[in-house]
Design a protein around this motif. Structure first.
Motif, mmCIF file in Angstrom:
data_model
loop_
_atom_site.group_PDB
_atom_site.id
_atom_site.type_symbol
_atom_site.label_atom_id
_atom_site.label_comp_id
_atom_site.label_asym_id
_atom_site.label_seq_id
_atom_site.Cartn_x
_atom_site.Cartn_y
_atom_site.Cartn_z
ATOM 1 N N SER A 105 0.984 -1.571 0.306
ATOM 2 C CA SER A 105 0.414 -0.091 0.226
ATOM 3 C C SER A 105 0.572 1.221 0.091
ATOM 4 O O SER A 105 -0.005 2.092 -0.044
ATOM 5 N N GLY A 106 1.717 1.034 0.509
ATOM 6 C CA GLY A 106 2.741 2.182 -0.035
ATOM 7 C C GLY A 106 3.767 2.877 1.089
ATOM 8 O O GLY A 106 2.650 3.089 2.827
ATOM 9 N N THR A 107 4.233 3.910 1.170
ATOM 10 C CA THR A 107 5.037 4.092 2.734
ATOM 11 C C THR A 107 5.318 5.446 3.011
ATOM 12 O O THR A 107 6.260 5.655 1.435
ATOM 13 N N ARG A 108 4.513 6.744 2.651
ATOM 14 C CA ARG A 108 4.396 8.170 2.846
ATOM 15 C C ARG A 108 5.401 8.444 3.209
ATOM 16 O O ARG A 108 5.594 8.312 4.221
ATOM 17 N N LEU A 109 7.121 8.651 2.502
ATOM 18 C CA LEU A 109 7.994 9.307 3.659
ATOM 19 C C LEU A 109 8.198 10.982 3.677
ATOM 20 O O LEU A 109 8.566 11.782 2.032
ATOM 21 N N GLN A 110 8.160 11.921 4.032
ATOM 22 C CA GLN A 110 8.695 13.222 4.096
ATOM 23 C C GLN A 110 9.573 13.205 5.286
ATOM 24 O O GLN A 110 10.128 12.881 6.396
#
Lengths: 113, 115
Positions: A105-110
């Motif tokens: 499902s993905g990992t959003r990296l900021q």
């Protein structure tokens, strides 16, 4: 059926911190492939790495490194000394040898400056 | 070397209409795959074409179809559009090698909005 789990929905770090993105997969196949892709805001998926099931060697490419462990069905991705340009959504994916990838499902990296 | 090119990049349709999306693979790549990306379902495989033949198909209704031309360019079509078809449609090309997934190179996608 294959399944890829990325339990981390979103991670926020400060520039220069190290960060690890987790990926756990489920499969009944003995031969399979694992991938990591990066999706910047522009939308295209950028290929980062492919690993096959019989090659458990860890890999390092610049600030990126990958840890593949069949015993725990994990294929984790570490960014060392993160930079603002690393901000993106990262996807882990699995394939059994054809072009039909099963994505997590993905990992959003900021990465904050 | 030019990347995967998808057209159009953005489009708006209404329910019941149909839409055709185009994909030009990287020169020399003979396999083209299509994926749908939505916030709810994530990235899902639609189908793959090689040598003008569909080689693999995902779990999508028959309203979703595609084809590949002799120059490896591919189109996908969605008929009788539904609101749930709103998504980013991604095309990927690869140098087809049997029994080896290889690397998939993705385009920037076509963002479809169904009203």
């Amino acid at each position: 059926a294959q399944k890829v789990t990325q339990a981390q929905t979103e991670i926020s770090v400060v520039e220069k911190e190290d960060v690890t993105l987790d990926c756990v997969y489920e499969t009944r196949d003995t031969t399979y492939y694992l991938f990591w892709y990066k999706q910047p805001p522009s939308g295209e998926l950028v290929f980062l790495i492919r690993r096959n099931s019989f090659d458990e060697q860890n890999e390092i490419s610049g600030r990126y490194s990958w840890n593949f462990q069949k015993s725990t069905s994990s294929f984790n991705f570490t960014i060392t000394a993160s930079q603002v340009v690393d901000s993106a959504v990262y996807f882990c994916a699995h394939s059994t040898g054809r072009r039909a990838l099963t994505f997590g499902s993905g990992t959003r990296l900021q990465v904050q400056p | 070397k030019a990347g995967v090119t998808q057209t159009p990049r953005y489009l708006i349709k209404t329910r019941g209409q149909q839409v055709t999306l185009s994909c030009s693979p990287i020169s020399g790549h003979r396999s083209v795959s299509w994926y749908q990306q939505t916030p709810g379902q994530g990235l899902q495989f639609l189908f793959e074409y090689f040598s003008e033949t569909q080689r693999n198909k995902g779990n999508f209704p028959g309203r979703f179809s595609g084809r590949q031309f002799s120059n490896s360019r591919s189109e996908m079509n969605v008929s009788t559009l539904e609101l749930g078809d709103s998504a980013l449609y991604l095309c990927a090309s690869s140098y087809y090698r049997d029994r080896d997934t290889g690397e998939l190179f993705f385009g920037e996608g076509s963002r479809l909005t169904v009203l």
